[in-house]
Design an enzyme around this catalytic site. Structure first.
Site, mmCIF file in Angstrom:
data_model
loop_
_atom_site.group_PDB
_atom_site.id
_atom_site.type_symbol
_atom_site.label_atom_id
_atom_site.label_comp_id
_atom_site.label_asym_id
_atom_site.label_seq_id
_atom_site.Cartn_x
_atom_site.Cartn_y
_atom_site.Cartn_z
ATOM 1 C CG ASN A 118 -0.261 -0.360 2.499
ATOM 2 O OD1 ASN A 118 0.328 -1.432 2.629
ATOM 3 N ND2 ASN A 118 -0.308 0.540 3.465
ATOM 4 C CB CYS A 131 -2.306 3.135 8.980
ATOM 5 S SG CYS A 131 -3.590 2.312 8.035
#
Length: 374
Positions: free
Chosen positions: A151, A322
């Protein structure tokens, strides 16, 4: 000046086709899909159609698709569900050090209750070595889980080669394809995986919906016990509204997989960066084996967050969403052995369907204007 969004790996806007498909479920179709009367039957049909659309995107049977609340739940169901159902066969799991927290943390949880987990490293491009996976296999190994694409840097993993190894040893293989489904072709028959995770909000569907592909014959213990929804693997009345959104998003994505314009735009952006900043900019990840929309670059001896803070109209990330707000070196870049003076300057630009060349040119202008000021 207009705001520019270059953070499609964090989340995507809803496709207009998805909004249109979901609209009737906000008013007309309110029945429970398990009900046998006139209010339930059309909702059940919509749910089944959505399952078929998801299955068609990855070339599997609709009965192999389980709707979940997103990629994290799908990953948890794959790992915990497989471990709980199969731990009498062994207690060893193999994964990589650069997985998303939705894989790493379930593995850490399983370690607390008796699992043994091997975390294999990656090379300088963020690629896992199939040979290292094979070396890690023991008599107790029951599951391998390796992400399809990273990601943060976009690197694509050698999933097919790892699947061949897993099959040879009779080990189940799961891949978190949250970032790659809808961006590159993902065919489960070609990849050879047994379990595969899909996240809706990464491919222009709503947040709060995802899916887990479970190859026929693979047995999992449900995480949510109750009635027999989702083939007995996820109790609770189905969220048909969001499932329909995911189904339509998969249908739209399938039609666009052959379009190379996004890759061309990303390549153009990289060439402009190299031309402007030369040795002061470095590509993180594999130059070829990566997602067509993802450009993770480091501005040498700079701090990526400082650059982004100087360009408030630009939405991009210093790593994955995140880790937003942290100026520490990303764990992924650490595992890739990126030097600190390079890694601290990392920015992930992830483009999407609505990105234009004029937006890339505008971002380049902002970077030029602010590069020496931070």
């Amino acid at each position: 000046m207009q705001r520019i969004y270059f953070d499609y790996n964090a989340s995507t806007p809803l496709a207009s086709e998805v909004v249109d498909a979901m609209q009737p479920l906000l008013s007309d179709y309110f029945g429970n899909p398990s009900a046998l009367h006139w209010a339930g039957k059309p909702v059940k049909e919509l749910l089944q159609k959505a399952r078929e659309q998801v299955a068609e995107l990855i070339s599997c049977s609709p009965s192999e698709i389980i709707f979940t609340s997103g990629g994290s739940e799908a990953n948890n169901l794959a790992l915990k569900g497989y471990y709980f159902k199969n731990r009498t066969k062994g207690n060893h799991i193999i994964t990589s050090k650069i997985e998303h927290p939705a894989i790493i943390n379930p593995c850490k949880f399983l370690e607390q209750i008796g699992a043994k987990v091997t975390y294999v490293g990656v090379d300088q491009y963020g690629r896992v070595s199939p040979e290292e996976i094979e070396k890690a296999i023991t008599k107790e190994t029951i599951l391998i889980t390796i992400m399809h694409s990273n990601n943060e840097v976009g690197t694509l993993q050698p999933i097919k080669e790892i699947a061949d190894i897993a099959k040879r040893y009779g080990i189940a293989f799961h891949s978190d394809a949250s970032q790659s489904v809808g961006k590159v072709p993902v065919d489960i028959n070609d990849l050879g995986v047994d379990l595969l995770t899909i996240a809706g909000h990464k491919l222009y569907a709503p947040k709060g919906i995802g899916a887990l592909y479970i190859r026929k014959g693979i047995e999992l213990e449900p995480l949510i016990h109750g009635a027999g929804h989702e083939f007995g693997l996820r109790a609770g009345t189905e969220n048909t509204l969001l499932a329909v959104g995911l189904g339509k998003a998969c249908e739209v994505a399938k039609k666009g997989l052959s379009d190379k314009s996004l890759k061309e735009l990303t390549d153009y952006f990289w060439s402009e960066l190299k031309q402007e900043f030369g040795d002061h900019v470095v590509l993180n990840g594999h130059i070829d084996e990566r997602l067509p929309n993802t450009l993770n670059v480091s501005f040498v001896n700079k701090i990526g967050q400082d650059i982004l803070s100087a360009i408030p109209l630009l939405a991009a990330s210093t790593g994955s969403a995140c880790h937003a707000g942290s100026i520490e070196l990303s764990p992924v870049l650490k595992e890739m052995k990126v030097p600190v003076h390079i890694g601290m300057g990392a920015i992930r630009f992830s483009l999407g369907r609505h990105t234009t060349k004029s937006e890339v040119d505008q971002v380049m202008q902002w970077l030029r204007e602010n590069f020496n000021a931070v």
